[in-house]
Motif scaffolding. Structure first.
Motif, PDB file in Angstrom:
ATOM      1  N   LEU A  34     -37.105  -9.595 -17.529  1.00 34.04           N
ATOM      2  CA  LEU A  34     -37.039  -9.609 -16.073  1.00 34.04           C
ATOM      3  C   LEU A  34     -35.937  -8.683 -15.580  1.00 34.04           C
ATOM      4  N   SER A  35     -36.132  -8.135 -14.388  1.00 31.59           N
ATOM      5  CA  SER A  35     -35.070  -7.358 -13.760  1.00 31.59           C
ATOM      6  C   SER A  35     -33.881  -8.275 -13.492  1.00 31.59           C
ATOM      7  N   PRO A  36     -32.661  -7.722 -13.378  1.00 31.97           N
ATOM      8  CA  PRO A  36     -31.479  -8.576 -13.239  1.00 31.97           C
ATOM      9  C   PRO A  36     -31.557  -9.559 -12.068  1.00 31.97           C
ATOM     10  N   GLY A  37     -32.024  -9.086 -10.901  1.00 37.38           N
ATOM     11  CA  GLY A  37     -32.077  -9.967  -9.744  1.00 37.38           C
ATOM     12  C   GLY A  37     -33.062 -11.099  -9.919  1.00 37.38           C
ATOM     13  N   VAL A  38     -34.258 -10.787 -10.421  1.00 33.25           N
ATOM     14  CA  VAL A  38     -35.279 -11.815 -10.629  1.00 33.25           C
ATOM     15  C   VAL A  38     -34.817 -12.800 -11.692  1.00 33.25           C
ATOM     16  N   GLY A  39     -34.238 -12.285 -12.768  1.00 35.03           N
ATOM     17  CA  GLY A  39     -33.743 -13.163 -13.815  1.00 35.03           C
ATOM     18  C   GLY A  39     -32.648 -14.080 -13.326  1.00 35.03           C
ATOM     19  N   THR A  83     -35.226 -17.493   1.893  1.00 34.34           N
ATOM     20  CA  THR A  83     -34.271 -18.192   2.746  1.00 34.34           C
ATOM     21  C   THR A  83     -34.614 -19.670   2.806  1.00 34.34           C
ATOM     22  N   VAL A  84     -35.867 -19.977   3.080  1.00 37.45           N
ATOM     23  CA  VAL A  84     -36.362 -21.358   3.066  1.00 37.45           C
ATOM     24  C   VAL A  84     -37.270 -21.578   1.860  1.00 37.45           C
ATOM     25  N   LEU A  85     -38.184 -20.628   1.610  1.00 33.11           N
ATOM     26  CA  LEU A  85     -39.089 -20.722   0.467  1.00 33.11           C
ATOM     27  C   LEU A  85     -38.694 -19.718  -0.614  1.00 33.11           C
ATOM     28  N   ASN A  86     -38.723 -20.167  -1.852  1.00 33.63           N
ATOM     29  CA  ASN A  86     -38.366 -19.358  -3.008  1.00 33.63           C
ATOM     30  C   ASN A  86     -39.643 -18.844  -3.683  1.00 33.63           C
ATOM     31  N   ASN A  87     -39.791 -17.522  -3.727  1.00 34.88           N
ATOM     32  CA  ASN A  87     -40.996 -16.891  -4.286  1.00 34.88           C
ATOM     33  C   ASN A  87     -40.728 -16.191  -5.617  1.00 34.88           C
ATOM     34  N   VAL A  88     -39.735 -16.635  -6.355  1.00 33.40           N
ATOM     35  CA  VAL A  88     -39.391 -15.934  -7.584  1.00 33.40           C
ATOM     36  C   VAL A  88     -40.548 -15.963  -8.587  1.00 33.40           C
ATOM     37  N   GLU A  89     -41.390 -17.004  -8.535  1.00 34.62           N
ATOM     38  CA  GLU A  89     -42.536 -17.051  -9.442  1.00 34.62           C
ATOM     39  C   GLU A  89     -43.473 -15.869  -9.214  1.00 34.62           C
ATOM     40  N   TYR A  90     -43.639 -15.475  -7.954  1.00 31.33           N
ATOM     41  CA  TYR A  90     -44.452 -14.289  -7.651  1.00 31.33           C
ATOM     42  C   TYR A  90     -43.854 -13.055  -8.316  1.00 31.33           C
ATOM     43  N   GLN A  91     -42.527 -12.901  -8.210  1.00 22.78           N
ATOM     44  CA  GLN A  91     -41.869 -11.744  -8.811  1.00 22.78           C
ATOM     45  C   GLN A  91     -42.006 -11.746 -10.327  1.00 22.78           C
ATOM     46  N   ILE A  92     -41.897 -12.928 -10.932  1.00 16.89           N
ATOM     47  CA  ILE A  92     -42.050 -13.026 -12.386  1.00 16.89           C
ATOM     48  C   ILE A  92     -43.440 -12.546 -12.802  1.00 16.89           C
ATOM     49  N   GLY A 227     -30.671 -12.056  -5.043  1.00 16.55           N
ATOM     50  CA  GLY A 227     -30.786 -11.267  -6.254  1.00 16.55           C
ATOM     51  C   GLY A 227     -31.271  -9.852  -6.043  1.00 16.55           C
ATOM     52  N   GLU A 228     -31.125  -9.333  -4.835  1.00 22.60           N
ATOM     53  CA  GLU A 228     -31.557  -7.972  -4.515  1.00 22.60           C
ATOM     54  C   GLU A 228     -33.046  -7.757  -4.790  1.00 22.60           C
ATOM     55  N   MET A 229     -33.843  -8.826  -4.619  1.00 22.45           N
ATOM     56  CA  MET A 229     -35.272  -8.706  -4.896  1.00 22.45           C
ATOM     57  C   MET A 229     -36.010  -7.972  -3.788  1.00 22.45           C
ATOM     58  N   TYR A 230     -35.546  -8.095  -2.543  1.00 24.21           N
ATOM     59  CA  TYR A 230     -36.265  -7.513  -1.408  1.00 24.21           C
ATOM     60  C   TYR A 230     -35.275  -6.911  -0.421  1.00 24.21           C
ATOM     61  N   GLY A 231     -35.752  -5.942   0.342  1.00 25.60           N
ATOM     62  CA  GLY A 231     -35.034  -5.468   1.517  1.00 25.60           C
ATOM     63  C   GLY A 231     -33.634  -4.956   1.220  1.00 25.60           C
ATOM     64  N   PRO A 233     -30.104  -6.272   0.659  1.00 30.44           N
ATOM     65  CA  PRO A 233     -29.403  -7.536   0.417  1.00 30.44           C
ATOM     66  C   PRO A 233     -28.033  -7.563   1.082  1.00 30.44           C
ATOM     67  N   CYS A 234     -27.543  -8.768   1.287  1.00 34.45           N
ATOM     68  CA  CYS A 234     -26.236  -8.938   1.908  1.00 34.45           C
ATOM     69  C   CYS A 234     -25.116  -8.918   0.887  1.00 34.45           C
ATOM     70  N   ALA A 235     -25.452  -9.070  -0.376  1.00 33.29           N
ATOM     71  CA  ALA A 235     -24.437  -9.066  -1.427  1.00 33.29           C
ATOM     72  C   ALA A 235     -25.054  -8.523  -2.698  1.00 33.29           C
ATOM     73  N   LYS A 236     -24.232  -7.898  -3.511  1.00 33.06           N
ATOM     74  CA  LYS A 236     -24.685  -7.414  -4.801  1.00 33.06           C
ATOM     75  C   LYS A 236     -24.234  -8.381  -5.873  1.00 33.06           C
ATOM     76  N   LEU A 237     -25.060  -8.542  -6.893  1.00 34.66           N
ATOM     77  CA  LEU A 237     -24.729  -9.464  -7.971  1.00 34.66           C
ATOM     78  C   LEU A 237     -23.443  -9.024  -8.663  1.00 34.66           C
ATOM     79  N   PRO A 238     -22.583  -9.977  -9.036  1.00 37.52           N
ATOM     80  CA  PRO A 238     -22.672 -11.410  -8.764  1.00 37.52           C
ATOM     81  C   PRO A 238     -21.743 -11.829  -7.633  1.00 37.52           C
ATOM     82  N   ALA A 239     -21.564 -10.963  -6.624  1.00 36.31           N
ATOM     83  CA  ALA A 239     -20.631 -11.252  -5.548  1.00 36.31           C
ATOM     84  C   ALA A 239     -21.028 -12.487  -4.784  1.00 36.31           C
ATOM     85  N   PRO A 240     -20.073 -13.330  -4.412  1.00 37.95           N
ATOM     86  CA  PRO A 240     -20.415 -14.522  -3.620  1.00 37.95           C
ATOM     87  C   PRO A 240     -20.865 -14.137  -2.239  1.00 37.95           C
ATOM     88  N   VAL A 241     -21.690 -14.980  -1.635  1.00 36.28           N
ATOM     89  CA  VAL A 241     -22.218 -14.714  -0.297  1.00 36.28           C
ATOM     90  C   VAL A 241     -21.392 -15.487   0.713  1.00 36.28           C
TER      91      VAL A 241
END
Length: 244
Positions: A34-39, A83-92, A227-231, A233-241
Motif C-alpha cells: 500500500l502507498s504510505p498514506g493508505v497504509g 471526515t465522517v465516512l472512512n473509505n480506505v477500503e476503496y483505496q485498498i 494520509g494524503e489520500m485525496y486533495g 491535505p492539511c498535514a503531511k505524515l506523520p505531523a499532528p493535525v
C-alpha cells in the motif's frame, strides 16, 4: 511462473472480482504494498487517535459557542469522505489492482454503502445536536449517489434529522468541485426547514478546500489528517493535525 508471481496475480484477480461484487477484507495482513498514506489509515491506530483529537478540539469549540448563543442559531458544516465516512477500503481495492480513483469504481463503491465511521465523528455530531446546533454535510459525492450516501450514514448510526439536517451533493456531470456555493446554501436550507438566521460557526474536513473560498482567516476550521489520500491535505505524515 514463480510462487510469488502466482500469489501476486491471484491477489490482483481476487481484488478485481471483489470490486465488482462483494467487499473484500481490509488488507491489514495482506502482501499488497500500500502507498504510505493508505497504509497509515488502514493499519496504524495513530490515524484514529489523531482524528479523535481533532474532533475533541472541535467539541471544545462548540461548547464555547453554545455557551454564548441561543439554540438553533448556529451550525457546523462538515465534509463527508475521510471526515465522517472512512473509505480506505476503496483505496485498498484500487491499489490492489494497480489503479487509482475513477468515477466508475467510486460509483460502484458508494453503491455498496460500506464506508465506516471516522473515529470521533459520531460523538461530535451528537454533541453539536445536544448543545442546540445543527449539522450540515457538504460533499463532492454525486447527486446520483445521495440516496446511497444517506443509507450508508444510517448504517453507521447517523440519521437525517436526528444527526444532520442538510446534505448537499455535487451535480454531475458538470457540477463544480468547489463547494463554496453549496456552503452558501446551508443557511437558506435551514431557514426553509424552520430555522432562520442560522450562522455556520465552524467547518470540519480532511483537506484545505473543505471550507468556503476565498478563505476567511476568521473561519474556524478543523482538519482530519487523511494520509494524503485525496486533495490538498492539511498535514503531511506523520505531523499532528491541529485546528486552523
Amino acid at each position: 511462473m514463480t510462487p510469488w508471481t502466482f500469489l501476486k496475480t491471484s491477489l490482483a484477480a481476487l481484488a478485481l472480482t471483489a470490486c465488482a461484487t462483494a467487499p473484500v477484507p481490509a488488507s491489514g495482513g495482506s502482501d499488497i504494498a500500500l502507498s504510505p498514506g493508505v497504509g497509515w489509515v488502514a493499519n496504524n491506530p495513530e490515524w484514529g487517535a489523531e482524528a479523535e483529537k481533532v474532533y475533541a478540539l472541535a467539541s471544545d469549540y462548540v461548547e464555547e459557542i453554545a455557551a454564548t448563543r441561543e439554540p438553533n442559531t448556529w451550525a457546523v458544516a462538515l465534509d463527508i469522505d475521510e471526515t465522517v465516512l472512512n473509505n480506505v477500503e476503496y483505496q485498498i481495492r484500487r491499489e490492489a489492482v494497480g489503479g487509482g480513483f475513477t468515477p466508475e469504481s467510486w460509483h460502484a463503491w458508494t453503491a455498496e454503502k460500506a464506508a465506516t465511521l471516522v473515529p470521533g465523528a459520531k460523538p461530535f455530531l451528537e454533541k453539536v445536536n445536544a448543545l442546540g446546533g445543527h449539522i450540515a454535510l457538504v460533499t463532492n459525492r454525486s447527486d446520483t449517489e445521495q440516496l446511497w450516501t444517506e443509507e450508508n450514514l444510517a448504517a453507521v448510526g447517523l440519521e437525517r434529522n436526528e444527526d444532520f439536517r442538510v446534505l448537499l451533493t455535487r451535480a454531475r456531470p458538470d457540477g463544480p468541485s468547489d463547494k463554496t456555493e453549496r456552503y452558501e446554501l446551508v443557511t437558506a436550507m435551514l431557514a426553509a426547514q424552520g430555522y432562520p438566521g442560522v450562522e455556520v460557526v465552524a467547518y470540519v474536513g480532511d483537506n484545505r478546500k473543505d471550507r468556503p473560498e476565498p478563505i476567511n482567516p476568521d473561519d474556524k476550521f478543523f482538519c482530519i489528517n487523511q494520509g494524503e489520500m485525496y486533495g490538498t491535505p492539511c498535514a503531511k505524515l506523520p505531523a499532528p493535525v491541529m485546528a486552523q
